[in-house]
Design an enzyme around this catalytic site. Sequence first.
Site, PDB file in Angstrom:
ATOM      1  N   PRO A   1       0.829  -1.212   0.000  1.00  0.00           N
ATOM      2  CA  PRO A   1       0.000   0.000   0.000  1.00  0.00           C
ATOM      3  C   PRO A   1       0.858   1.256   0.000  1.00  0.00           C
ATOM      4  CG  PRO A   1       0.018  -1.002   2.172  1.00  0.00           C
ATOM      5  CD  PRO A   1       0.696  -1.970   1.244  1.00  0.00           C
ATOM      6  N   GLU A   2       0.400   2.261  -0.730  1.00  0.00           N
ATOM      7  CA  GLU A   2       1.096   3.538  -0.779  1.00  0.00           C
ATOM      8  C   GLU A   2       0.319   4.558   0.060  1.00  0.00           C
ATOM      9  OE1 GLU A   2       2.226   4.631  -4.777  1.00  0.00           O
ATOM     10  OE2 GLU A   2       2.437   2.540  -5.382  1.00  0.00           O
TER      11      GLU A   2
ATOM     12  N   HIS B   1      -5.545 -15.744   9.924  1.00  0.00           N
ATOM     13  CA  HIS B   1      -4.212 -15.222  10.202  1.00  0.00           C
ATOM     14  C   HIS B   1      -4.294 -14.028  11.149  1.00  0.00           C
ATOM     15  CE1 HIS B   1      -2.392 -17.751   7.044  1.00  0.00           C
ATOM     16  NE2 HIS B   1      -3.513 -17.509   6.386  1.00  0.00           N
TER      17      HIS B   1
ATOM     18  N   ARG C   1       0.888 -12.965   4.793  1.00  0.00           N
ATOM     19  CA  ARG C   1       2.295 -13.204   4.447  1.00  0.00           C
ATOM     20  C   ARG C   1       3.259 -12.689   5.513  1.00  0.00           C
ATOM     21  NH1 ARG C   1       3.387 -11.968  -1.813  1.00  0.00           N
ATOM     22  NH2 ARG C   1       5.244 -13.155  -1.230  1.00  0.00           N
TER      23      ARG C   1
ATOM     24  N   ARG D   1      21.590  15.687  -9.265  1.00  0.00           N
ATOM     25  CA  ARG D   1      21.375  14.237  -9.228  1.00  0.00           C
ATOM     26  C   ARG D   1      21.279  13.667 -10.641  1.00  0.00           C
ATOM     27  NH1 ARG D   1      19.326  11.614  -4.454  1.00  0.00           N
ATOM     28  NH2 ARG D   1      19.353  13.048  -2.672  1.00  0.00           N
TER      29      ARG D   1
END
Length: 294
Positions: free
Chosen positions: A2-3, A100, A123, A164
């Site tokens: 997730p962002e 879980h 997971r 950069r």
Amino acid sequence: MPELPEVETVRRGLAPYLTGARIAAVALNRADLRFAFPADLATALVGETVTGVGRRAKYLLIALSSGETVLSHLGMTGAYRFAFGGPAEPTRHHRVPGGHDHMVWSLVHPDHGAFDLIYSDTRRFGFIDLLSDPAENPYLAGLGPEPLSNAFDAPYLAARLAGRKAPIKTALLDQRIIAGLGNIYVCEVLYRAHILPTVPAGDLVAGDGRPKPPLEDLVAAIRAVLAEAIAAGGSTLRDFRAADGERGYFQHSFTVYDREGEPCLTPGCRGTIARIVQSGRSSFFCPVCQKSAE
């Protein structure tokens, strides 16, 4: 993974039910997730009241009356759900309810009564930590500004990108420069700003250190895309859901991500969306209307 929009969506769903709730009991059903649970976590939480639910980058931050903060990272399949009060569905549907469940908080809220907050993670790539001082914690200390905050603007980004040589896609994923951006939304904002993901980041900065016009467009695109994604409840690709069990809908607004071989949606452009791999991640872009720095 997730962002920022997905984590913010979960935060907004949890906050009304957690803020003001007293933690009556905590059960840990295993010793670890990605990392071991903090020593004496259950003992430290019992009797505390949740004073707020925040977010920093991709981390959830649950503030306690003791002054400590519970940091939670959802990893790939981490999910919260409420039982006996509040939304009944998990925040992400990858899991099977009950299969879980690794951490259970029993809470009592002045408005919502008694209920459980359950964390599950199929997971087990998520993790939980207990922080005395979030500002000094290594997960948070080196993060860049929030992209929707007043601290983030084109002059700031120009100062961080000047000189950069790394591709702009790589620079935007660097959490030390901007906090919370991930692969999906970086692809989307670069497309909206018409910047190729391979452009050297420093090329977007003028010789005097000021942002070039494409960099100004990029900052505006970052703010717009994230705001739209949050309003849509995030993006559901495989397993994400909000705290009320609803899927996010921003994936229906993707203009470039996962659209390899499809026509570009920019009006008047006849390009076809292409895909390359950068640092092990897929970059989707239009080779016609996305350009080098000008």
